[in-house]
Design a protein around this motif. Structure first.
Motif, PDB file in Angstrom:
ATOM      1  N   ILE A 136       0.844  -1.195   0.000  1.00 34.35           N
ATOM      2  CA  ILE A 136       0.000   0.000   0.000  1.00 34.35           C
ATOM      3  C   ILE A 136       0.875   1.239   0.000  1.00 34.35           C
ATOM      4  CG2 ILE A 136      -1.788   1.284   1.237  1.00 34.35           C
ATOM      5  CD1 ILE A 136      -2.586  -1.406   2.494  1.00 34.35           C
ATOM      6  N   ILE A 137       0.601   2.132  -0.951  1.00 31.71           N
ATOM      7  CA  ILE A 137       1.294   3.420  -0.960  1.00 31.71           C
ATOM      8  C   ILE A 137       0.209   4.487  -1.014  1.00 31.71           C
ATOM      9  CG2 ILE A 137       3.001   4.889  -2.097  1.00 31.71           C
ATOM     10  CD1 ILE A 137       4.180   2.370  -3.371  1.00 31.71           C
ATOM     11  N   GLY A 138       0.140   5.299   0.033  1.00 33.10           N
ATOM     12  CA  GLY A 138      -0.939   6.281   0.114  1.00 33.10           C
ATOM     13  C   GLY A 138      -2.270   5.546   0.121  1.00 33.10           C
ATOM     14  N   GLU A 139      -3.135   5.877  -0.837  1.00 32.07           N
ATOM     15  CA  GLU A 139      -4.432   5.221  -0.869  1.00 32.07           C
ATOM     16  C   GLU A 139      -4.436   4.066  -1.857  1.00 32.07           C
ATOM     17  OE1 GLU A 139      -7.859   7.745  -0.785  1.00 32.07           O
ATOM     18  OE2 GLU A 139      -7.158   7.986   1.288  1.00 32.07           O
ATOM     19  N   LYS A 140      -3.328   3.927  -2.579  1.00 31.91           N
ATOM     20  CA  LYS A 140      -3.312   2.920  -3.637  1.00 31.91           C
ATOM     21  C   LYS A 140      -2.866   1.554  -3.111  1.00 31.91           C
ATOM     22  CE  LYS A 140      -2.375   2.237  -8.392  1.00 31.91           C
ATOM     23  NZ  LYS A 140      -1.808   2.627  -9.628  1.00 31.91           N
ATOM     24  N   VAL A 141      -3.630   0.539  -3.499  1.00 34.58           N
ATOM     25  CA  VAL A 141      -3.329  -0.819  -3.063  1.00 34.58           C
ATOM     26  C   VAL A 141      -2.814  -1.620  -4.259  1.00 34.58           C
ATOM     27  CG1 VAL A 141      -4.266  -2.906  -2.027  1.00 34.58           C
ATOM     28  CG2 VAL A 141      -5.194  -0.684  -1.389  1.00 34.58           C
ATOM     29  N   TYR A 142      -1.638  -2.191  -4.117  1.00 29.83           N
ATOM     30  CA  TYR A 142      -1.104  -3.050  -5.163  1.00 29.83           C
ATOM     31  C   TYR A 142      -1.291  -4.493  -4.739  1.00 29.83           C
ATOM     32  CZ  TYR A 142       1.135   1.212  -6.774  1.00 29.83           C
ATOM     33  OH  TYR A 142       1.364   2.491  -7.218  1.00 29.83           O
ATOM     34  N   PRO A 151      10.520  -2.308  -9.092  1.00 25.52           N
ATOM     35  CA  PRO A 151      11.034  -1.128  -9.781  1.00 25.52           C
ATOM     36  C   PRO A 151       9.934  -0.338 -10.493  1.00 25.52           C
ATOM     37  CG  PRO A 151      12.413  -3.046 -10.238  1.00 25.52           C
ATOM     38  CD  PRO A 151      11.222  -3.539  -9.497  1.00 25.52           C
ATOM     39  N   GLU A 152       8.976  -1.065 -11.070  1.00 28.56           N
ATOM     40  CA  GLU A 152       7.909  -0.383 -11.790  1.00 28.56           C
ATOM     41  C   GLU A 152       7.022   0.408 -10.836  1.00 28.56           C
ATOM     42  OE1 GLU A 152       5.911  -2.960 -14.675  1.00 28.56           O
ATOM     43  OE2 GLU A 152       4.234  -1.520 -14.476  1.00 28.56           O
ATOM     44  N   ILE A 153       6.704  -0.196  -9.698  1.00 29.94           N
ATOM     45  CA  ILE A 153       5.880   0.510  -8.711  1.00 29.94           C
ATOM     46  C   ILE A 153       6.608   1.787  -8.269  1.00 29.94           C
ATOM     47  CG2 ILE A 153       4.942   0.407  -6.365  1.00 29.94           C
ATOM     48  CD1 ILE A 153       4.471  -2.598  -6.819  1.00 29.94           C
ATOM     49  N   LEU A 154       7.909   1.651  -7.985  1.00 26.27           N
ATOM     50  CA  LEU A 154       8.669   2.825  -7.529  1.00 26.27           C
ATOM     51  C   LEU A 154       8.734   3.899  -8.594  1.00 26.27           C
ATOM     52  CD1 LEU A 154      11.576   1.164  -5.530  1.00 26.27           C
ATOM     53  CD2 LEU A 154       9.773   2.626  -4.620  1.00 26.27           C
ATOM     54  N   SER A 155       8.808   3.472  -9.854  1.00 23.88           N
ATOM     55  CA  SER A 155       8.920   4.474 -10.919  1.00 23.88           C
ATOM     56  C   SER A 155       7.643   5.305 -11.029  1.00 23.88           C
ATOM     57  CB  SER A 155       9.280   3.810 -12.251  1.00 23.88           C
ATOM     58  OG  SER A 155       8.180   3.091 -12.728  1.00 23.88           O
ATOM     59  N   GLU A 156       6.505   4.725 -10.601  1.00 20.87           N
ATOM     60  CA  GLU A 156       5.255   5.510 -10.600  1.00 20.87           C
ATOM     61  C   GLU A 156       5.384   6.732  -9.692  1.00 20.87           C
ATOM     62  OE1 GLU A 156       1.582   3.465  -9.716  1.00 20.87           O
ATOM     63  OE2 GLU A 156       2.336   1.668 -10.744  1.00 20.87           O
ATOM     64  N   TYR A 157       6.259   6.634  -8.700  1.00 21.99           N
ATOM     65  CA  TYR A 157       6.442   7.750  -7.767  1.00 21.99           C
ATOM     66  C   TYR A 157       7.718   8.520  -8.076  1.00 21.99           C
ATOM     67  CZ  TYR A 157       2.653   5.348  -5.546  1.00 21.99           C
ATOM     68  OH  TYR A 157       1.436   4.762  -5.333  1.00 21.99           O
ATOM     69  N   GLY A 158       8.209   8.333  -9.296  1.00 27.43           N
ATOM     70  CA  GLY A 158       9.343   9.109  -9.750  1.00 27.43           C
ATOM     71  C   GLY A 158      10.686   8.629  -9.246  1.00 27.43           C
ATOM     72  N   PHE A 159      10.751   7.371  -8.794  1.00 28.17           N
ATOM     73  CA  PHE A 159      12.033   6.880  -8.317  1.00 28.17           C
ATOM     74  C   PHE A 159      12.782   6.167  -9.439  1.00 28.17           C
ATOM     75  CE2 PHE A 159      14.782   3.560  -6.632  1.00 28.17           C
ATOM     76  CZ  PHE A 159      15.566   4.298  -5.746  1.00 28.17           C
ATOM     77  N   GLU A 160      14.038   6.567  -9.640  1.00 23.00           N
ATOM     78  CA  GLU A 160      14.885   5.908 -10.632  1.00 23.00           C
ATOM     79  C   GLU A 160      16.079   5.329  -9.896  1.00 23.00           C
ATOM     80  OE1 GLU A 160      14.539   5.989 -14.090  1.00 23.00           O
ATOM     81  OE2 GLU A 160      12.652   7.115 -14.008  1.00 23.00           O
ATOM     82  N   ALA A 161      16.364   4.050 -10.151  1.00 24.66           N
ATOM     83  CA  ALA A 161      17.544   3.451  -9.531  1.00 24.66           C
ATOM     84  C   ALA A 161      18.797   4.047 -10.170  1.00 24.66           C
ATOM     85  CB  ALA A 161      17.521   1.944  -9.718  1.00 24.66           C
ATOM     86  N   ASP A 162      19.864   4.149  -9.386  1.00 22.02           N
ATOM     87  CA  ASP A 162      21.100   4.777  -9.881  1.00 22.02           C
ATOM     88  C   ASP A 162      21.740   3.996 -11.022  1.00 22.02           C
ATOM     89  OD1 ASP A 162      20.751   6.688  -8.056  1.00 22.02           O
ATOM     90  OD2 ASP A 162      22.059   5.798  -6.539  1.00 22.02           O
ATOM     91  N   SER A 163      21.754   2.654 -10.865  1.00 22.45           N
ATOM     92  CA  SER A 163      22.506   1.860 -11.839  1.00 22.45           C
ATOM     93  C   SER A 163      21.771   1.750 -13.171  1.00 22.45           C
ATOM     94  CB  SER A 163      22.775   0.468 -11.291  1.00 22.45           C
ATOM     95  OG  SER A 163      21.552  -0.116 -10.904  1.00 22.45           O
TER      96      SER A 163
END
Lengths: 163, 618
Positions: A136-142, A151-163
Motif C-alpha cells: 500500500i502506498i498512500g491510498e493505492k493498493v497493489y 522497480p515499476e511501482i517505484l517508478s510511478e512515484y518518480g524513483f529511478e535506480a542509480d545503476s
C-alpha cells in the motif's frame, strides 16, 4: 502533510473539548491518533501538549503511545510504502517483496531515504489476504506483488535506480 | 418481505433488479471504483425502464439500478459484478467491459459468456447458485453482504432489517431475549466459543447503575478479514444485533472497537450510527419503547492483544492494552468497573436472524454443540481466495477443495492453518475432520476467529511456526513472564534451527517451553501463542529433524539451508541465470553447462526462478 510541528489551533480545540468530557483520560488514544494523523508522527512537543491539555501525566502519555504500533516517533518518508506481512502475504512471498523495496531504495526498515521521499514499513495484516502479497502506498493498493514488480511501482512515484 | 432475516437467498429488494459492483477490499484494489463510476454514469442515462428476461427470470432495470455493495466473497475473481435477480455473476470485469454489460445484458438481456466464471476445465457458470464457490456455502451472517448497498438503510429495512429489534422491543422481555439466544446454542465467533446467551445472562443478572456492551472488531489475526468485510458490507445488521444485545443485558451505552487499519469500516459505522439516531433506533427512547441506548466508536491503535477482552477494556479506558487476570469477568466488572458484555462482530451479525427465525431453527444447523455457520477468510495457496460462510460440521476438505477449488498452481496440499497465531496446522491427511469448535481443538488447532490459510508443499513448517512466534513475540504486552520470555526464547530456538544451527535437544526444549508457557501465561495470547509450534511439531516433526540433523529445508524455504546447483545434463548454457545473478557467482561459457560458486552464492534464488529448463536445482 503539515511540517510545522506545533499543534494547530483546531487540534488544540479538539483536545480541550476532550478534556471537558466525562472521563477525559479515556480520550487519550483518540487524541494521539488525531495528532499522528495530521503530522505523521508524534514529537516530544506533541506528547507534551497532549499531556497538558488532557491533564494526563506525561509518563502516562508516553506509556500509552509507545504501547500501540500505530504511533511512531519519527517522521516517515513523503511516500510511505507499506508492505503487508500478514500470514497470507507471508506465505505468498511478502518477505522477498519487502527485501526488494529496501534494496532498491537502499534503506533500512522505517528509515526514510536521504531525500526524505520514501520510507518502507511493514504492516500487520491489512485484511486483503485474497490479494496477497499486498503493498500500500498512500491510498493505492497493489495486489499480488512480486519482487520484479517493485522497480515499476517505484517508478510511478518518480524513483529511478542509480545503476 | 423478510428474506434477509430468514436466512434465505435474496431475490429482489424492491421488485427491481440491481447491478452491484463489489466494493470489497479485493475488488477495489483491482479497480472496482472506476467500474462503478462508469457503470453508474451509463445506467443513469437509461431514459426508460427496461423490462426483459435474463436466464428465464423477469428483470426490470431503471436509471437507478447501479449500486455499490460490500464484499461478495469471491475476491480472487474480482472485480465482480452481480445482477440480482437472477444472481448473474460477472468476474474480472474491466472498465472496458462496462459498455458491453449495459448494451448486451441490461438492454437486451443477453449473458456475456466471456465475463462469466470459467472453471479450470473451461466450464462456464452464469448464476451464483450453480457456481461451486457459492453453492456450497450457507450464508447467515453474510446473507446480505454483497447483495445490498451497505450505506442504504432503506434497503436493509426492505429486506426485513430492524424487524427483529422491533419484535424484541414490543414482544419480548430482556430475559426472553437472552433465553432465546441461549437455546439457539450460538457460541462466540471471536474464537473462544463461549455461549453468547450465557454471557448475556451473566451481565443481565448484575445489579448496576450502568452497563456497557462492546463490539470487538479489533481483527488482529494476520490472515483474517471477516470482521472487516462484515462491517463494510452490512453494518446495519451488526448494529441491530448490538442493540438487541444491549436490551437483553441492560446496557445503555455501547462501543464499537474497530482497528484503525480499516478506515472504510469506520466510515460506514459512523454513517450507520448517525442514520439510526435520526431514525430513532438509537437514542433516549428507542421506538417509543422507553429503552435508551447509544453507541460510540473507538478506534484501535494497532495492538493484537487488544482482541483480548480485558485488554480491550483498558484500551477503551485510554490505557495500555494489557490484560488482567479473570475473574472477575467483564460481565461482572468490566469497563470502568461496570458489567460489560463484549462480543465479536460476527456474533452480533447472527442475532437478528436468530430472533426472527427462532432459536430452534438456528440450533438445527450443524452439530449440536456448535450450531450455525462460520465465516472464514480463505487465503494462501488456494485457487479461490475469498470470504466464505459455511455450515458448521462440514469438513475442511470440502472447504478447501469444493469451495476453494483446491491448491493453486497444481501443487500438493501440505496443511491448512486455522486460528492464526493462536491456532495450529491441520496436515493434508487429516482434512476429513469436521469444522466445529470441538473437533478442531482435538486436532491441536482452534476455530479461532476465522482465518484459514491453505499451505502448499513449498511452505516450510518450521518457518511458519517461526513466523507466528515472531508475531506473538512482537505482540506480547510484556506483563507476564511466561509470555514475554517464552516467546522470545521460542523464537531464538526457531531462528537457529532455520539458520542451520539447530541443536540436538532443541525439539525437546521447544516442547517443554511451549507447554510451560501454555499452562502459566496470564491471558489467551500467551496461552495460545505456542500452539503453532506444538501443532507443527506434532505433525511435521520430521521436518524439524531434517533442519536440525541434516541441515536441510525440504520445502526449500529457509534461505540458509538451501543450496542451488546446476544440473549439467539439463543446462543448455543460455546464460539467463548468469545475467540475473546479483553477485556474479555463476560461470560457464555460452552453450556449455554453467556452475554456481557456492562460496559466493547468497542464495537469493533468482537463478532458480529464471531458468526455463529446470536446470537449477535446490
Amino acid at each position: 502533510m503539515n511540517r510545522d510541528y506545533s499543534l494547530s489551533s483546531e487540534i488544540v480545540q479538539s483536545l480541550q473539548d476532550f478534556s471537558e468530557k466525562n472521563r477525559p483520560e479515556s480520550y487519550l488514544i483518540p487524541a494521539l491518533q488525531m495528532v499522528q494523523e495530521s503530522y505523521g508522527f508524534l514529537s516530544r512537543e506533541h506528547l507534551d501538549e497532549v499531556a497538558l491539555l488532557l491533564r494526563v501525566p506525561y509518563a502516562k502519555v508516553t506509556g500509552v503511545a509507545s504501547f500501540y504500533h500505530f504511533f511512531n516517533f519519527k517522521p516517515s518518508g513523503e511516500n510511505e510504502i507499506v508492505i503487508c506481512t500478514g500470514t497470507a502475504c507471508h506465505v505468498r512471498g511478502a518477505g522477498a517483496v519487502l527485501d526488494r523495496f529496501l534494496e532498491e531504495l537502499q534503506v533500512k526498515l522505517e528509515q526514510p531515504t536521504e531525500d526524505g521521499r520514501f520510507s518502507v514499513t511493514d504492516a500487520r495484516c491489512v485484511g486483503a489476504c485474497a490479494q496477497a502479497p499486498v503493498v500500500i502506498i498512500g491510498e493505492k493498493v497493489y495486489s499480488k506483488v512480486t519482487p520484479d514488480d517493485v522497480p515499476e511501482i517505484l517508478s510511478e512515484y518518480g524513483f529511478e535506480a542509480d545503476s | 418481505m423478510a428474506q434477509l432475516l430468514n436466512g434465505e437467498s435474496i431475490q429482489s429488494i424492491d421488485g427491481k433488479a440491481r447491478i452491484f459492483v463489489c466494493m470489497g477490499g479485493g475488488c477495489v484494489s483491482s479497480g472496482a471504483e472506476e467500474i462503478l463510476k462508469l457503470l453508474t454514469q451509463k445506467i443513469r442515462r437509461l431514459e426508460t425502464a427496461v423490462e426483459l428476461e435474463i436466464l428465464g427470470e423477469q428483470v426490470n432495470f431503471d436509471s437507478d439500478s447501479a449500486h455499490p455493495s460490500g464484499c461478495d466473497g469471491f475476491c480472487d475473481q474480482g472485480p465482480l459484478i452481480r445482477i440480482d435477480p437472477p444472481g448473474l455473476i460477472y468476474t474480472r470485469v474491466t472498465p472496458e467491459d462496462v459498455d458491453q454489460i449495459v448494451e448486451m445484458t441490461v438492454k437486451q438481456g443477453q449473458v456475456i459468456e466471456e465475463l462469466c466464471y470459467h472453471d479450470p476445465e473451461g466450464k462456464v457458470y452464469e448464476l451464483d447458485e450453480e457456481l461451486p464457490f457459492y453453492c456450497n456455502q450457507k450464508k447467515l451472517a453474510l446473507a446480505s453482504c454483497g447483495r445490498i448497498n451497505p450505506e442504504s438503510f432503506s434497503d436493509y429495512r426492505r429486506l426485513g432489517g430492524y424487524q427483529a429489534l422491533e419484535k424484541v422491543l414490543t414482544e419480548m422481555s430482556p430475559e426472553d431475549v437472552w433465553r432465546e439466544i441461549r437455546v439457539s446454542g450460538l457460541r462466540g465467533r471471536g474464537g473462544a466459543g463461549f455461549p453468547t446467551g450465557l454471557k448475556w445472562k451473566h451481565c443481565y443478572e448484575q445489579q448496576a447503575d450502568q452497563k456497557y456492551i462492546i463490539a470487538n472488531c479489533d481483527e488482529g489475526d494476520p490472515g483474517a478479514f471477516m470482521d472487516r468485510n462484515l462491517m463494510e458490507g452490512d453494518p446495519y445488521r451488526i448494529i441491530e444485533g448490538m442493540i438487541i444485545g444491549a436490551y437483553a443485558t441492560g446496557a445503555s451505552q455501547g462501543y464499537v472497537y474497530i482497528r484503525i487499519e480499516y478506515p472504510l469500516a469506520i466510515k460506514r459505522v459512523k454513517k450507520t450510527i448517525a442514520k439510526l439516531r435520526e431514525k430513532g433506533y438509537l437514542g433516549k427512547n428507542i421506538l417509543d419503547s422507553g429503552f435508551a441506548f447509544d453507541l460510540s466508536i473507538r478506534r484501535g491503535a494497532g495492538a493484537f492483544v487488544c482482541g483480548e477482552e480485558t485488554a480491550l477494556i483498558h484500551s477503551v479506558e485510554g490505557r495500555r492494552g494489557m490484560p488482567r487476570p479473570r475473574p472477575p469477568y467483564p460481565t461482572v466488572s468490566g469497563l470502568w468497573g461496570k458489567p460489560t458484555v463484549i462480543n465479536n462482530v460476527e456474533t452480533f451479525a447472527n442475532i437478528p436472524t436468530i430472533i426472527s427465525r427462532g432459536a430452534d431453527w438456528f440450533a438445527s444447523i450443524g452439530p449440536k454443540t456448535s450450531p450455525g455457520t462460520k465465516v472464514f477468510a480463505l487465503a494462501g495457496d488456494v485457487v479461490n481466495t475469498g470470504l466464505v460462510e459455511i455450515p458448521m460440521g462440514i469438513t475442511l476438505k470440502e472447504v478447501v477443495e469444493e469451495i476453494g477449488g483446491g491448491v493453486a498452481g497444481g501443487k500438493k496440499l501440505k496443511a491448512v492453518q486455522t486460528g492464526g497465531p493462536a491456532g495450529g496446522c491441520i496436515p493434508a491427511e487429516e482434512l476429513d475432520i469436521k469444522i466445529d469448535f470441538d473437533s478442531l481443538a482435538v486436532k491441536g488447532s482452534i476455530m479461532g476467529s476465522g482465518g484459514m490459510i491453505v499451505l502448499d508443499e513449498d511452505t516450510c513448517m518450521v518457518d511458519l511456526a517461526k513466523y507466528f512466534i515472531q508475531f506473538s513475540r512482537d505482540e506480547s504486552c510484556g506483563k507476564c513472564t511466561p509470555c514475554r520470555e517464552g516467546n522470545t526464547r521460542l523464537l531464538e530456538i526457531l531462528e537457529r534451527i532455520t539458520r542451520g544451527a539447530g541443536k540436538e535437544n532443541d525439539i525437546y526444549l521447544l516442547r517443554r517451553l511451549a507447554e510451560v508457557q501454555q499452562q502459566t501465561s496470564l491471558c489467551g495470547l500467551g496461552k495460545s501463542a505456542p500452539n503453532p509450534v506444538l501443532s507443527t511439531l506434532d505433525y511435521f516433526e520430521d521436518e524439524y529433524k531434517k533442519h536440525i540433523f541434516d541441515r536441510e529445508c525440504p520445502a526449500g524455504a529457509c534461505r540458509y539451508l538451501v543450496t542451488y546447483e546446476i544440473d549439467e545434463e539439463a543446462c543448455i548454457g543460455c546464460g539467463a541465470c548468469k545475467r540475473v545473478c546479483p553477485v556474479d557467482c555463476i560461470s560457464g561459457a555460452s552453450r556449455k553447462p554453467h556452475l554456481i560458486d557456492q562460496e559466493t552464492c547468497i542464495k537469493c534464488g533468482q537463478c532458480y526462478e529464471v531458468c526455463n529448463f529446470a536446470a537449477v536445482r535446490r
